[in-house]
Every structure is written in structure tokens, then in C-alpha cells.
Design a protein around this motif. Sequence first.
Motif, PDB file in Angstrom:
ATOM      1  N   UNK A   1       0.698  -1.123   0.085  1.00 25.65           N
ATOM      2  CA  UNK A   1      -0.057  -0.325  -0.258  1.00 25.65           C
ATOM      3  C   UNK A   1       0.641   1.389   0.087  1.00 25.65           C
ATOM      4  N   UNK A   2       0.380   2.250  -0.604  1.00 26.82           N
ATOM      5  CA  UNK A   2       1.107   3.463  -0.151  1.00 26.82           C
ATOM      6  C   UNK A   2       0.826   4.428   1.203  1.00 26.82           C
ATOM      7  N   UNK A   3       1.832   4.849   1.633  1.00 24.13           N
ATOM      8  CA  UNK A   3       2.156   4.929   2.815  1.00 24.13           C
ATOM      9  C   UNK A   3       1.931   6.487   2.676  1.00 24.13           C
ATOM     10  N   UNK A   4       1.954   7.206   1.698  1.00 20.67           N
ATOM     11  CA  UNK A   4       1.382   8.903   1.714  1.00 20.67           C
ATOM     12  C   UNK A   4       1.018   9.490   2.796  1.00 20.67           C
ATOM     13  N   UNK A   5      -0.551   8.724   2.351  1.00 25.84           N
ATOM     14  CA  UNK A   5      -1.832   9.439   2.510  1.00 25.84           C
ATOM     15  C   UNK A   5      -2.131   8.564   3.886  1.00 25.84           C
ATOM     16  N   UNK A   6      -1.384   7.875   4.848  1.00 18.50           N
ATOM     17  CA  UNK A   6      -1.308   7.590   6.068  1.00 18.50           C
ATOM     18  C   UNK A   6      -1.273   9.021   6.929  1.00 18.50           C
ATOM     19  N   UNK A   7      -0.521   9.817   7.059  1.00 22.35           N
ATOM     20  CA  UNK A   7      -0.271  11.492   7.338  1.00 22.35           C
ATOM     21  C   UNK A   7      -1.475  12.397   6.971  1.00 22.35           C
ATOM     22  N   UNK A   8      -1.844  11.718   5.766  1.00 22.58           N
ATOM     23  CA  UNK A   8      -2.854  13.335   4.853  1.00 22.58           C
ATOM     24  C   UNK A   8      -3.949  11.916   5.422  1.00 22.58           C
ATOM     25  N   UNK A   9      -4.967  11.909   3.680  1.00 24.70           N
ATOM     26  CA  UNK A   9      -6.051  12.231   3.653  1.00 24.70           C
ATOM     27  C   UNK A   9      -6.790  10.374   4.221  1.00 24.70           C
ATOM     28  N   UNK A  10      -5.915   9.404   4.542  1.00 23.61           N
ATOM     29  CA  UNK A  10      -6.340   8.898   4.915  1.00 23.61           C
ATOM     30  C   UNK A  10      -6.383   8.792   6.295  1.00 23.61           C
TER      31      UNK A  10
END
Length: 415
Positions: A42-51
Motif C-alpha cells: 500500500x501507499x504510505x503518503x496518505x497515512x499522514x494526510x487523507x487516510x
Amino acid sequence: MNRPTYVTVGAGQAAAVAARNLRRGGFDGRIVLIGDEAHAPYQRPPLSKEFLAGTDSQDSLWILPEQWRADNDVELLTGTTVTRIDTATRRVEFAEGPALPADAVLLATGGSPRRLPVPGPRPDLVHYLRTLDDAAGLAQQLAPGRRLAVIGAGFIGLEVAATATAAGAAVTVLEAAEIPLAAVIGPEMGRRVCALHRDHGVDLRTGAGVSAIRTTADHVLIDVAGAAAPLEFDAVVIGIGILPNTAVAAASGLAVDDGIVVDAAGRTAVAGVYAAGDVARRYSERRGRHVRVEHFDNASRQGVAVAGAMLGRDTVNDDPHWFWSDQFDRNMQFLGTASAGVVVRGDADGLDFTAFFFDGPHLCGAFAVERGEDISVARELLGRTVDPAVLGDEDADLWDLAYGEDDLVAEGAGA
Ligand SMILES: Cc1cc2nc3c(=O)[nH]c(=O)nc-3n(C[C@H](O)[C@H](O)[C@H](O)COP(=O)(O)OP(=O)(O)OC[C@H]3O[C@@H](n4cnc5c(N)ncnc54)[C@H](O)[C@@H]3O)c2cc1C
């Protein structure tokens, strides 16, 4: 004839991109992705943002969806920890169970958060953010009125601060340095990012070195050097960087130096064993030395390059360092390297600008806030002699600097 087996240790960004490109490149042997997390890549960048904010679902994060893996015959072992590669036989060894013979092995083990000692009865009040499960746990803390401390004002800490503030939490950021992000984007730009957070109500304290953290039955107490009393919070997120996951490489006798040492294409010194992504310290012709980069674009491009190397092609990723960050309503992008020679184009106070960095007369980097297209132009201009006055002039067309008048240019292509 037996099909060759290519194995990735780690099933994150670099491994997933490598798997996709092995198939694209015509490899028809077995591909086995082995990851110690419970999830598919899975993509990690959204973990601190959209997710984290709850606006993107878990399903939007998958890099290689189940149907794609089935269609492309890519095997995935989740919840499986690799301990060592027997480099003489190229057998992949696990914490449990029989070894897996492989013809090529890609180490793409990423990194793990640096940790701080936290005594007390409530370790669940102390959060780190690297995995999907970490993000799901942290999301529970973002209710309005919750007092959240963020230790470390790096990009991930500041993204968490922005997301938590937008969710109504009362956020205090504790950063030991006087100017956050200065080492990456320079002090002037670091101050601009601080101002963005303070304008949105974040209590951003710089020069605030944390000397101790402990938990009580329902709170976190943080001692800050020089403060008379500990600060009290409902939860804390510790975001003070990562350490590369080099244990498998070290146990396998591979060269490790704050990362797995590889050549420009991702090859270790052992034939058939490769490394890519956050964990790899690769040779960069552009920088004239080995570099280790902890960003999404690098992991993806290295995934492409290393797949080529595994297919016996001489592919190299030596693109300039690029990353983005989203904080509040601002998109930030950074390319190349920062320097003391800064020319600003646009409205810096209004946070709608690009800072161009110079190394002597040559453009060496750019930091853009809400100006992704400037990054596209800077990519073309990097390393070239550019007139700073033109870059700083909002009326000048930057594409004219990058190309001759007769060149056709795909403007607005994004970075
Ligand atoms: C919260 C967050 C936000 C981010 N935001 C941005 C951003 O905005 N922009 C940007 O450019 N970058 C961002 N990044 C960085 C980017 O996500 C990483 O650079 C990228 O994920 C690195 O990919 P990788 O494949 O090297 O490692 P990873 O994606 O970390 O994958 C490595 C995998 O290997 C597994 N593993 C480790 N050891 C073993 C073992 N022994 N056996 C089996 N499996 C193992 C790990 O558990 C992990 O699942 C962010 C990262 C995080 C955590």
C-alpha cells in the motif's frame, strides 16, 4: 524447464513497483513478494494526510490490487518475516518454516521509526506512524478537543499536526531545532512553514528538546528542557525520523552503511541480490557519492531501475531528489538541493510562491508552495546557468527559459 523465482523481501512501494516492472519487462518466472505486515502493498503518503483525516479509504491505498496480482501471477506472502539470505545458495530464510530458493532477491525492507523510551502504564497513548495499522490507531486520537503532542517537526510530524488540527485536536509540536526543516529546505523556507502552522493555531515550539516522556493512567507527561513543569497531553506522536531496516542484509553478510550499499542500478556486491527504496544507499553519479533517500518518488523510480537490473538491463535511476508534502490547504514540492542563494518568485507571505536555490550561477533546487508547475520547469533548468532576475519576475514565462522559442512544450504537465 523450471521457471526462475524472483523474491522481494519487503512488500512496500519499491518492491511493488519492481514486481510490476518485472512483468512489464517480460519476466515470466515466479515473482514472490514477502512482507511482514498483514497487508498487501500500500501507499504510505496518505497515512499522514487523507487516510488519517478519514477522507481516503483503505481501499484507495493498494498499489497492486488483488485482481492485478491474480492476472499477473504475482504471489504475496503477508505476515512473513525474512531473517537472512544465504548468499551462497540464494535461499531466503524465514523466522519460521522452510527456506525458499530464489534466483534473484530484492531487499526492499524500508525503515522503522526511531523510538524513544516511554515508561508508564499506557504505552497505547504513544504513537509512531509508519504503517497502515499505526495510522488507523492514531486516527482514533484525532477527536475535537483532544490534546495531542507531536514530537519532531519533520515533514511527517508537521503533516500529522496539520491533519490533527483540521480534525479539531489541540496540537502542540515540540521540535529541538530552532528552525524546523532547515536542513532540507533551508532556514528561510523552514520559517515560512512554521508560520503556516502557527497561523492555523498549532502551538509549535522550537528549541524545545524533549528530555523525558512517561505515561500515567490516562495521560502523557513530557519534560521539555528548560521548562519548570512537565506538559500534559492525551496522546503523543513521535516523529523523529526512521532507521533503515538493514537487519536482513547484515545477517546475510552484505555491505551495510546506514543502508544497504548498492551501485547505481541497485546491485549489491553479491550477484543476484539487489536493494531499493528507503533502505538502499545507492551510488549517485549526479552527487558523486552514495545517497539514501526516504521518499516515495525515489522508492518508485528505484523500483523501476532495479527491475531493469534484475532483467539484465543497465537501467539507472539518478533523477534529482523530488518529494511533496500536503499541510493544511497547501501543497509543497521540493526538487534537488537547497542552498543559501535563494530567489523567490511569487507571494511568499501569502504562501503562494517558489523559492529557487542557486549553487553559484547554477540552479540546484526549488521549493514550491502551491506551484507544482514551477517544479516541472525547475526540473528542466536544474544544473543550468539561469538569470535569477528572470526567475524572480512573475511576468517572465519560465518555459521560455527552459526551452527555445520554437520548442513545443507540454505546459501544466505537473512535476
Ligand atoms: C506517514 C508517511 C507519510 C509519507 N508521506 C510522504 C510524502 O508525502 N511524500 C513522499 O515523497 N514520501 C512520503 N513518505 C515516504 C514514502 O512512503 C517511503 O519513502 C516509501 O514508502 C518507501 O518505500 P520502500 O518500499 O522503500 O519501503 P516501505 O514502503 O516501508 O516497505 C518496506 C516493507 O518491508 C517490510 N519489511 C521490513 N523488514 C522485513 C523483513 N525482514 N521481512 C519481511 N518484510 C519486511 C516492512 O514492514 C514494510 O512493509 C511517507 C511515509 C510515511 C510513513
